[in-house]
Each structure stands twice: as structure tokens, then as C-alpha cells.
Enzyme design. Structure first.
Site, PDB file in Angstrom:
ATOM      1  N   SER A 110       3.830  -2.200  10.104  1.00 30.62           N
ATOM      2  CA  SER A 110       5.286  -2.232  10.230  1.00 30.62           C
ATOM      3  C   SER A 110       5.907  -3.576   9.838  1.00 30.62           C
ATOM      4  CB  SER A 110       5.711  -1.818  11.647  1.00 30.62           C
ATOM      5  OG  SER A 110       5.273  -0.496  11.915  1.00 30.62           O
ATOM      6  N   HIS A 161      -9.498   0.961   5.176  1.00 29.16           N
ATOM      7  CA  HIS A 161      -8.189   1.185   5.804  1.00 29.16           C
ATOM      8  C   HIS A 161      -8.367   2.118   7.005  1.00 29.16           C
ATOM      9  CE1 HIS A 161      -4.068   2.365   6.526  1.00 29.16           C
ATOM     10  NE2 HIS A 161      -3.718   1.283   5.848  1.00 29.16           N
ATOM     11  N   ASN A 181       0.859  -1.187   0.000  1.00 32.36           N
ATOM     12  CA  ASN A 181       0.000   0.000   0.000  1.00 32.36           C
ATOM     13  C   ASN A 181       0.894   1.235   0.000  1.00 32.36           C
ATOM     14  OD1 ASN A 181      -1.769   2.068   0.508  1.00 32.36           O
ATOM     15  ND2 ASN A 181      -2.372   1.374   2.550  1.00 32.36           N
ATOM     16  N   LYS A 208       0.036   4.278  -0.187  1.00 28.74           N
ATOM     17  CA  LYS A 208      -0.601   5.442   0.458  1.00 28.74           C
ATOM     18  C   LYS A 208      -0.401   6.688  -0.418  1.00 28.74           C
ATOM     19  CE  LYS A 208      -0.048   3.118   4.822  1.00 28.74           C
ATOM     20  NZ  LYS A 208       0.057   3.167   6.273  1.00 28.74           N
ATOM     21  N   GLY A 264       2.846   2.296  10.679  1.00 30.53           N
ATOM     22  CA  GLY A 264       3.769   3.417  10.501  1.00 30.53           C
ATOM     23  C   GLY A 264       4.495   3.817  11.776  1.00 30.53           C
ATOM     24  N   GLU A 308      -4.919  -5.054  10.533  1.00 27.81           N
ATOM     25  CA  GLU A 308      -3.896  -4.034  10.717  1.00 27.81           C
ATOM     26  C   GLU A 308      -4.153  -3.301  12.028  1.00 27.81           C
ATOM     27  OE1 GLU A 308      -2.108  -2.753   6.684  1.00 27.81           O
ATOM     28  OE2 GLU A 308      -3.880  -1.551   7.026  1.00 27.81           O
ATOM     29  N   GLU A 363      -6.690   4.476   8.133  1.00 22.93           N
ATOM     30  CA  GLU A 363      -6.455   5.906   7.897  1.00 22.93           C
ATOM     31  C   GLU A 363      -7.706   6.564   7.329  1.00 22.93           C
ATOM     32  OE1 GLU A 363      -2.827   5.422   5.662  1.00 22.93           O
ATOM     33  OE2 GLU A 363      -1.827   4.785   7.510  1.00 22.93           O
TER      34      GLU A 363
END
Ligand code: 13P
Length: 250
Positions: free
Chosen positions: A211, A94, A9, A11, A172, A166, A96
């Protein structure tokens, strides 16, 4: 036997130049037959990725509109249009987007349905926040996120989907769930699916994301219910991504 899938991904990363360089390096990777590989570039670069990756790396989008087809949805891109551009998959839910765009479970379920209606494979992302984990509610949280989609799409829809666990606190941050922590949630997720359909649960690929790096991938992928990874930062480096793909191979 579930085929592992390693997905990158990207992003909101990459300029035209950087995307070209990365695609060039990915196109040169020698891929094993035993692993499926996909990348999820930003929308602007999807067609370029489809054109540039002829070595069996699939291309997916990071999001789609809640409706398929065409119509009055300014700023949105439908699954139909993504399919037309050559995409085969799309991320939905996702963390985010759940956080920054306030996407609810209901919206995520609509996107999942729209993706399948257009012939895309949805990669449904679920995960708990640090607070939810500390409250002992990790499994309850991801269970509800999955059940919300099952209620709308039905369990059979998962025969043509991918699930990605996730944990939000591992994205991240450099903090990775231990392989035991990840396996525990993956097993629970497979159990949730199995309550509806044992055969769908057996075949469903559940990826771990948060990560993932070349040096922790092997241990994560060795877990019984972890069928590959959804990789963020490390997927922007072709060598590192290549090493993660190799870790998923047999
Ligand atoms: P990182 O690998 O950068 O933690 O990102 C994970 C992720 O969000 C993939 O979708």
C-alpha cells in the site's frame, strides 16, 4: 551510497489497450537521474513494455521457472526467455505466489538461482502474515525466508539482487506498515545479511512494499534502511507512480 529503486508490480492487471496507455504515459515521465525505476507487467506485455519504455525505465517479470534455459516445462517461462525478451529483473517469492501457488522457500531459492544464471536481477520478496506479526514472529519469519535463499545461492549472490519487504497484511489492503514498523524489519533484514557479509549488507537495496502511495512514500523512503518501494495498485496510475518516484529522489 545505495541508489533508490522504485518498482511497479502490475500483477494480473491491464488489457492491451490499458497497457499501451500506461506505457505511453510512463514513457513521458521526466525521471530524476538519482532514482532507478522498473515496472513488472504481466508476461504477455513484457515485449511491448521493453519496446515502449525508452526513458530508462527497466522492465522485469513477475515470476520465472525454477530452471533456466529451455525444456519440457509446459506453461512456464524461463529466466533465459525473459532475458531474451529484454527483461533485466524478475520478482521471486511474491507473497501472492507463495500463497496461491504454494511456493515454498526452496522453490523461491531455485528461482532466485535460475534468474541469476540467466543474467537477471532477482527481486526477492519476503513478508509475514498478520497472524505471524500478531504472534511476534515478523522478524523471525522474514529472516527464515532470506536464510533459505542464502543457503542455496550463497551470500555473494545478494551483491546482484534486490530484497523487498512486503508485509502480507499490508498488500492491497490500504493498511501500510508505519515507517517505524517497516524500518525495524528492514534494519533486521540488513542485519541478517551483515552476519554473512558486511559489504553485501551495505550495498543491498531493500524495498518496502504494501500500500505504498504518493502520500505515504516520502516518510517511508526517508527511513535509513528503506531504499525505495515495490508498488502494486498505485503503479497502475502514471501520475501517482511518478509522484512516488519523485518521493524517492534527492
Ligand atoms: P499494493 O501496493 O497494491 O499494496 O501491492 C504491493 C505489492 O504486492 C507489490 O508487489
Amino acid at each position: 551510497m545505495r541508489r533508490p529503486l522504485v518498482a511497479g508490480n502490475w500483477k494480473m492487471n491491464g488489457s492491451r489497450q490499458e497497457v499501451s496507455d500506461l506505457l505511453g504515459r510512463l514513457a513521458g515521465l521526466e525521471l530524476q537521474q538519482s532514482v532507478d525505476v522498473a515496472v513488472f507487467p504481466g508476461t504477455l506485455y513484457l515485449e511491448r513494455a521493453v519496446a515502449g519504455l525508452k526513458n530508462n525505465i527497466a522492465v522485469g517479470a513477475q515470476d520465472c521457472a525454477i530452471r533456466d534455459g529451455h525444456g519440457a516445462m509446459t506453461g512456464e517461462t524461463s529466466a533465459t526467455q525473459l532475458r531474451d525478451a529484454g527483461c533485466v529483473m524478475v520478482l521471486v517469492g511474491h507473497s501472492e505466489r507463495r500463497e496461491l501457488q504454494a511456493e515454498s522457500d526452496e522453490v523461491v531459492a531455485e528461482k532466485f538461482v535460475a534468474a541469476q544464471a540467466a543474467g537477471l536481477i532477482p527481486v526477492l520478496c519476503v513478508g509475514e502474515t498478520l497472524q505471524q506479526r500478531e504472534q511476534g514472529r515478523a522478524i523471525e519469519t522474514v529472516t527464515e525466508q532470506v536464510e533459505a535463499v542464502i543457503r542455496v545461492a550463497g551470500i555473494d549472490a545478494f551483491a546482484n539482487a534486490v530484497l523487498a519487504y512486503e508485509p502480507v497484511w499490508a498488500i492491497g489492503t490500504g493498511l501500510t506498515a508505519t515507517s517505524e514498523q517497516a524500518q525495524q524489519v528492514h534494519e533486521a533484514l540488513r542485519g541478517v545479511i551483515a552476519c554473512h557479509s558486511a559489504s553485501v549488507a551495505r550495498e543491498l537495496r531493500i524495498l518496502y512494499g504494501g500500500s505504498v502511495k504518493a502520500d505515504n512514500a516520502s516518510e517511508l523512503f526517508a527511513q535509513k534502511d528503506i531504499d525505495g518501494g515495490l508498488v502494486g495498485g498505485a503503479s497502475l496510475d502514471a501520475d501517482e507512480f511518478g509522484a512516488i518516484i519523485r518521493a524517492a529522489g534527492i
